[in-house]
Design a protein around this motif. Structure first.
Motif, PDB file in Angstrom:
ATOM      1  N   ALA A  55     -72.292  16.565   4.414  1.00  6.62           N
ATOM      2  CA  ALA A  55     -71.508  16.814   3.213  1.00  6.62           C
ATOM      3  C   ALA A  55     -70.133  16.152   3.268  1.00  6.62           C
ATOM      4  CB  ALA A  55     -71.343  18.307   2.991  1.00  6.62           C
ATOM      5  N   ALA A  56     -69.642  15.908   4.490  1.00  5.82           N
ATOM      6  CA  ALA A  56     -68.297  15.358   4.625  1.00  5.82           C
ATOM      7  C   ALA A  56     -68.085  14.863   6.045  1.00  5.82           C
ATOM      8  CB  ALA A  56     -67.253  16.426   4.292  1.00  5.82           C
ATOM      9  N   PHE A  57     -67.020  14.123   6.207  1.00  2.40           N
ATOM     10  CA  PHE A  57     -66.551  13.702   7.528  1.00  2.40           C
ATOM     11  C   PHE A  57     -65.115  14.174   7.649  1.00  2.40           C
ATOM     12  CE2 PHE A  57     -69.924  10.757   6.561  1.00  2.40           C
ATOM     13  CZ  PHE A  57     -70.597  10.630   7.761  1.00  2.40           C
ATOM     14  N   GLU A  58     -64.775  14.699   8.822  1.00  2.68           N
ATOM     15  CA  GLU A  58     -63.421  15.204   9.024  1.00  2.68           C
ATOM     16  C   GLU A  58     -62.840  14.585  10.286  1.00  2.68           C
ATOM     17  OE1 GLU A  58     -62.181  19.403  10.491  1.00  2.68           O
ATOM     18  OE2 GLU A  58     -62.321  19.489   8.301  1.00  2.68           O
ATOM     19  N   LEU A  59     -61.625  14.078  10.179  1.00  2.00           N
ATOM     20  CA  LEU A  59     -60.951  13.491  11.330  1.00  2.00           C
ATOM     21  C   LEU A  59     -60.470  14.603  12.249  1.00  2.00           C
ATOM     22  CD1 LEU A  59     -59.963  10.908  12.698  1.00  2.00           C
ATOM     23  CD2 LEU A  59     -57.836  11.140  11.390  1.00  2.00           C
ATOM     24  N   ILE A  60     -60.971  14.589  13.474  1.00  2.27           N
ATOM     25  CA  ILE A  60     -60.565  15.563  14.483  1.00  2.27           C
ATOM     26  C   ILE A  60     -60.117  14.754  15.699  1.00  2.27           C
ATOM     27  CG2 ILE A  60     -61.302  17.460  15.972  1.00  2.27           C
ATOM     28  CD1 ILE A  60     -63.356  18.171  13.818  1.00  2.27           C
ATOM     29  N   SER A  61     -58.850  14.924  16.066  1.00  4.27           N
ATOM     30  CA  SER A  61     -58.235  14.103  17.117  1.00  4.27           C
ATOM     31  C   SER A  61     -58.335  12.646  16.693  1.00  4.27           C
ATOM     32  CB  SER A  61     -58.891  14.346  18.471  1.00  4.27           C
ATOM     33  OG  SER A  61     -58.695  15.681  18.872  1.00  4.27           O
ATOM     34  N   ARG A  62     -59.128  11.867  17.455  1.00  2.00           N
ATOM     35  CA  ARG A  62     -59.244  10.446  17.116  1.00  2.00           C
ATOM     36  C   ARG A  62     -60.659  10.056  16.699  1.00  2.00           C
ATOM     37  NH1 ARG A  62     -56.365   7.991  22.277  1.00  2.00           N
ATOM     38  NH2 ARG A  62     -57.043   9.973  23.099  1.00  2.00           N
ATOM     39  N   SER A  63     -61.472  11.037  16.384  1.00  2.00           N
ATOM     40  CA  SER A  63     -62.831  10.713  15.948  1.00  2.00           C
ATOM     41  C   SER A  63     -63.205  11.565  14.733  1.00  2.00           C
ATOM     42  CB  SER A  63     -63.823  10.940  17.091  1.00  2.00           C
ATOM     43  OG  SER A  63     -63.815  12.294  17.476  1.00  2.00           O
ATOM     44  N   TYR A  64     -64.243  11.139  14.083  1.00  2.00           N
ATOM     45  CA  TYR A  64     -64.705  11.850  12.902  1.00  2.00           C
ATOM     46  C   TYR A  64     -65.868  12.766  13.257  1.00  2.00           C
ATOM     47  CZ  TYR A  64     -61.820   9.138   9.752  1.00  2.00           C
ATOM     48  OH  TYR A  64     -60.760   8.597   9.099  1.00  2.00           O
ATOM     49  N   ALA A  65     -65.840  13.958  12.695  1.00  2.00           N
ATOM     50  CA  ALA A  65     -66.932  14.924  12.866  1.00  2.00           C
ATOM     51  C   ALA A  65     -67.670  15.039  11.541  1.00  2.00           C
ATOM     52  CB  ALA A  65     -66.384  16.284  13.278  1.00  2.00           C
ATOM     53  N   ARG A  66     -68.978  15.065  11.634  1.00  4.44           N
ATOM     54  CA  ARG A  66     -69.783  15.278  10.432  1.00  4.44           C
ATOM     55  C   ARG A  66     -69.772  16.768  10.090  1.00  4.44           C
ATOM     56  NH1 ARG A  66     -75.441  13.017  12.091  1.00  4.44           N
ATOM     57  NH2 ARG A  66     -74.867  14.294  13.859  1.00  4.44           N
ATOM     58  N   LYS A  67     -69.751  17.055   8.805  1.00  3.79           N
ATOM     59  CA  LYS A  67     -69.831  18.441   8.344  1.00  3.79           C
ATOM     60  C   LYS A  67     -71.115  18.570   7.546  1.00  3.79           C
ATOM     61  CE  LYS A  67     -65.860  20.598   8.372  1.00  3.79           C
ATOM     62  NZ  LYS A  67     -64.787  21.368   7.846  1.00  3.79           N
ATOM     63  N   PHE A  68     -71.807  19.677   7.781  1.00  3.17           N
ATOM     64  CA  PHE A  68     -73.131  19.875   7.216  1.00  3.17           C
ATOM     65  C   PHE A  68     -73.154  21.050   6.256  1.00  3.17           C
ATOM     66  CE2 PHE A  68     -73.395  18.093  11.441  1.00  3.17           C
ATOM     67  CZ  PHE A  68     -74.183  16.979  11.245  1.00  3.17           C
ATOM     68  N   MET A  69     -74.041  20.945   5.276  1.00  2.37           N
ATOM     69  CA  MET A  69     -74.262  22.070   4.380  1.00  2.37           C
ATOM     70  C   MET A  69     -75.731  22.120   3.985  1.00  2.37           C
ATOM     71  SD  MET A  69     -72.315  21.019   0.854  1.00  2.37           S
ATOM     72  CE  MET A  69     -72.362  22.723   0.372  1.00  2.37           C
ATOM     73  N   PRO A  70     -76.188  23.292   3.561  1.00  3.89           N
ATOM     74  CA  PRO A  70     -77.599  23.445   3.195  1.00  3.89           C
ATOM     75  C   PRO A  70     -77.961  22.603   1.972  1.00  3.89           C
ATOM     76  CG  PRO A  70     -76.522  25.589   3.383  1.00  3.89           C
ATOM     77  CD  PRO A  70     -75.453  24.547   3.441  1.00  3.89           C
ATOM     78  N   LYS A  71     -79.185  22.094   1.965  1.00  2.00           N
ATOM     79  CA  LYS A  71     -79.696  21.400   0.785  1.00  2.00           C
ATOM     80  C   LYS A  71     -80.331  22.393  -0.185  1.00  2.00           C
ATOM     81  CE  LYS A  71     -81.312  17.204   1.018  1.00  2.00           C
ATOM     82  NZ  LYS A  71     -82.157  16.031   1.333  1.00  2.00           N
ATOM     83  N   LEU A  72     -80.756  23.537   0.340  1.00  4.96           N
ATOM     84  CA  LEU A  72     -81.365  24.590  -0.467  1.00  4.96           C
ATOM     85  C   LEU A  72     -80.574  25.870  -0.275  1.00  4.96           C
ATOM     86  CD1 LEU A  72     -85.074  24.280   0.784  1.00  4.96           C
ATOM     87  CD2 LEU A  72     -84.146  23.271  -1.283  1.00  4.96           C
ATOM     88  N   ASN A  73     -80.504  26.693  -1.314  1.00  3.62           N
ATOM     89  CA  ASN A  73     -79.923  28.009  -1.076  1.00  3.62           C
ATOM     90  C   ASN A  73     -81.012  28.894  -0.452  1.00  3.62           C
ATOM     91  OD1 ASN A  73     -81.465  29.264  -3.195  1.00  3.62           O
ATOM     92  ND2 ASN A  73     -79.904  28.676  -4.688  1.00  3.62           N
ATOM     93  N   LYS A  74     -80.634  30.070  -0.033  1.00  2.00           N
ATOM     94  CA  LYS A  74     -81.556  30.944   0.686  1.00  2.00           C
ATOM     95  C   LYS A  74     -82.769  31.312  -0.169  1.00  2.00           C
ATOM     96  CE  LYS A  74     -81.407  34.761   3.921  1.00  2.00           C
ATOM     97  NZ  LYS A  74     -80.523  35.676   4.624  1.00  2.00           N
ATOM     98  N   GLU A  75     -82.550  31.557  -1.432  1.00  2.00           N
ATOM     99  CA  GLU A  75     -83.648  31.923  -2.328  1.00  2.00           C
ATOM    100  C   GLU A  75     -84.627  30.764  -2.514  1.00  2.00           C
ATOM    101  OE1 GLU A  75     -80.285  34.530  -2.686  1.00  2.00           O
ATOM    102  OE2 GLU A  75     -80.375  32.366  -2.963  1.00  2.00           O
ATOM    103  N   GLN A  76     -84.095  29.557  -2.656  1.00  2.93           N
ATOM    104  CA  GLN A  76     -84.968  28.381  -2.778  1.00  2.93           C
ATOM    105  C   GLN A  76     -85.797  28.194  -1.504  1.00  2.93           C
ATOM    106  OE1 GLN A  76     -81.719  25.713  -3.584  1.00  2.93           O
ATOM    107  NE2 GLN A  76     -82.355  25.423  -5.710  1.00  2.93           N
TER     108      GLN A  76
END
Length: 124
Positions: A55-76
């Motif tokens: 879902a996103a990339f975040e700069l942490i120190s000197r590298s980027y971390a990937r950020k994840f999120m669900p593609k489906l909600n719990k009901e789906q």
């Protein structure tokens, strides 16, 4: 079908409702003693199962971390698993069982409104 650990990751992602990095998942996993590498493996598996996305990339120190999120909600997810469980399963059977065992007139009115909206948007 998700493994127990994959389900725990998904439950966490569903509960926070915002993208998380593997490090944040480790930090928020409470009594779990998961290592970053294990969480990375779980996330990779969840991506293969089409459950999470980057879902996103975040700069942490000197590298980027990937950020994840669900593609489906719990009901789906629950509906997908139910329908995949058996070829005889259908949403109509599930809804009928729900309606026969649940007595909430207000919720039934909301369901009727959803059906009316669906009919409008699909010219049915």
């Amino acid at each position: 079908m998700l493994t127990k650990s994959e389900k725990q990751i998904m439950d966490l992602l569903w509960s926070v409702n915002e993208p998380l990095s593997c490090t944040e998942i480790v930090e928020m996993s409470g009594e779990k003693t998961w290592k970053d590498s294990y969480v990375h493996s779980l996330i990779k598996s969840l991506m293969k199962k089409d459950m999470v996305e980057i879902a996103a990339f975040e700069l942490i120190s000197r590298s980027y971390a990937r950020k994840f999120m669900p593609k489906l909600n719990k009901e789906q997810y629950c509906l997908r698993e139910y329908l995949a469980e058996s070829p005889e399963n259908s949403f109509l059977k599930l809804f009928t069982a729900y309606a026969e065992n649940y007595d909430d007139a207000e919720e039934m009115k909301q369901i009727e409104a959803v059906i009316k909206q669906w009919k409008k948007s699909h010219n049915a």
